[in-house]
Design a protein around this motif. Structure first.
Motif, PDB file in Angstrom:
ATOM      1  N   GLY A 115       0.814  -1.202   0.000  1.00  0.00           N
ATOM      2  CA  GLY A 115       0.000   0.000   0.000  1.00  0.00           C
ATOM      3  C   GLY A 115       0.853   1.259   0.000  1.00  0.00           C
ATOM      4  O   GLY A 115       2.077   1.223   0.191  1.00  0.00           O
ATOM      5  N   GLU A 116       0.198   2.390  -0.190  1.00  0.00           N
ATOM      6  CA  GLU A 116       0.908   3.672  -0.295  1.00  0.00           C
ATOM      7  C   GLU A 116       1.645   4.025   0.987  1.00  0.00           C
ATOM      8  O   GLU A 116       2.734   4.588   0.957  1.00  0.00           O
ATOM      9  N   ARG A 117       1.059   3.684   2.137  1.00  0.00           N
ATOM     10  CA  ARG A 117       1.637   4.083   3.414  1.00  0.00           C
ATOM     11  C   ARG A 117       2.823   3.225   3.830  1.00  0.00           C
ATOM     12  O   ARG A 117       3.783   3.721   4.426  1.00  0.00           O
ATOM     13  N   THR A 149       4.293 -14.206  -1.170  1.00  0.00           N
ATOM     14  CA  THR A 149       4.950 -13.185  -1.996  1.00  0.00           C
ATOM     15  C   THR A 149       5.487 -12.040  -1.146  1.00  0.00           C
ATOM     16  O   THR A 149       6.431 -11.353  -1.543  1.00  0.00           O
ATOM     17  N   MET A 150       4.883 -11.808   0.026  1.00  0.00           N
ATOM     18  CA  MET A 150       5.310 -10.706   0.893  1.00  0.00           C
ATOM     19  C   MET A 150       6.492 -11.080   1.773  1.00  0.00           C
ATOM     20  O   MET A 150       7.169 -10.202   2.307  1.00  0.00           O
TER      21      MET A 150
END
Length: 344
Positions: A62-64, A101-102
């Motif tokens: 995510g962006e954050r 994947t993370m």
């Protein structure tokens, strides 16, 4: 004056009902929190390389959070999903494919990353000779910022920070320290057969105090605590945990208060439309709306200030607001705000 409408005092029965409502609300609040902890059943304690209680490093999404790495603990392994808890107490369940994947390689011994709990040796006359658990909040090219369990923040130079790093206590081996996140077996008639996650708040020679996810505290005798800490997860064990943010009950309480007030307004003497109109468009709405905005701004600035100062400085500023408020009233209202010596 004849003919003038006089305000009637509320009936005694209404006041008694209102009082009973608040008493029941307070009494049921702890039970509501406990039963709102959704139970999750542990299946197999491990599945391949995914094992309950294992610390893993995950890429932020995510962006954050993109571009950061976070350390999390696996608390549940399902057939198609994996659930983890982060050091700040937040839970998240990932689909198995997304989780894989993370995953990134864990940090090497002596290394660290944002979100990771570290064990730091104390410095100075007051803290030398002790070690403390802290959470890494920010890493720059030259410094590392951490947060301690007591709410204090400190930014170290990277060279000093790396010298202070010590091996993290191993809870499974019976080692623990203040601030460490541990799993404890439930006890007694109500909690037997369940497990809870808690943060160690205080350690003395005879006892250990912990704080659970719902904000409640409990102090155990040291021997009893170590026995609960050593208990291993069993198949089919029920884990009780909060599945929502801690601010959710506060927001829901405000919404419910608004709904209750609207329901009461339906019984207005001039009809339900007049009651709702008086609630939402009456002369007090602009005043309370303005005060609400001021309080909301103050609370936001208060939370922002807590992120940049230690607990002692925050408490001093918090107590000084009474004097600052009095001086502001004096400056704004002038002579009309004159106070007696007793009032000051």
């Amino acid at each position: 004056m004849a003919g003038a409408s006089t305000a009637q005092k509320p009936a005694l029965g209404f006041l008694a009902l209102l009082w009973a409502f608040f008493v029941i609300n307070r009494a049921l609040h702890p039970l509501a929190i406990d039963y709102s902890k959704a139970p999750s059943r542990r299946g197999a304690a491990e599945d391949g390389q995914l094992k309950v209680g294992t610390l893993v490093s995950l890429k932020g999404s995510g962006e954050r959070y993109s571009g950061y790495r976070y350390t999390a603990e696996i608390v549940d392994v399902g057939k198609d999903s994996v659930k983890v808890i982060y050091p700040d107490g937040g839970f998240k369940r990932y689909a198995r494919a997304e989780f894989e994947t993370m995953q990134v390689p864990p940090p090497k011994p002596g290394s660290y990353e944002v979100g990771m709990q570290v064990f730091l040796r104390g410095t100075g006359k007051r803290y030398e000779g002790r070690s403390y658990v802290a959470t890494v909040l920010d890493i720059t090219s030259d410094t590392v910022k951490v947060k301690y369990p007591g709410g204090g923040y400190k930014r170290f130079k990277k060279s000093l920070f790396e010298k202070l790093l010590a091996p993290m206590p191993n809870a499974q081996a019976g080692e623990y320290a203040v601030g460490q996140h541990v799993r404890l077996q439930g006890t007694g008639k109500w909690w037997s057969g369940r497990a809870y996650y808690a943060d160690i708040d205080d350690i003395t020679d005879e006892s250990v105090k912990v704080m659970y996810a719902d904000g409640t505290y409990k102090r155990f005798e040291k021997q009893h605590f170590e026995k609960l800490l050593a208990a291993k997860p069993t198949e089919g064990e029920e884990v009780r945990e909060l599945h929502y943010l801690k601010i959710t009950p506060v927001l829901m309480k405000l919404v419910l208060c608004l709904i209750v007030c609207d329901v009461i307004a339906l019984f207005h003497k001039d009809g339900w439309k007049a009651g709702l109109r008086e609630c939402h468009t009456g002369p007090s709405v602009p005043i309370f709306g303005f005060l609400g905005c001021v309080y909301a701004t103050g609370d936001f600035l208060e939370m922002a200030s807590m992120g940049g100062m230690d607990g002692a400085a925050y408490q001093i500023l918090l107590q000084s607001k009474l004097v600052i408020t009095a001086l502001m009233v004096w400056a704004i209202k002038g002579r009309s705000a004159k106070q007696t010596q007793t009032q000051w």
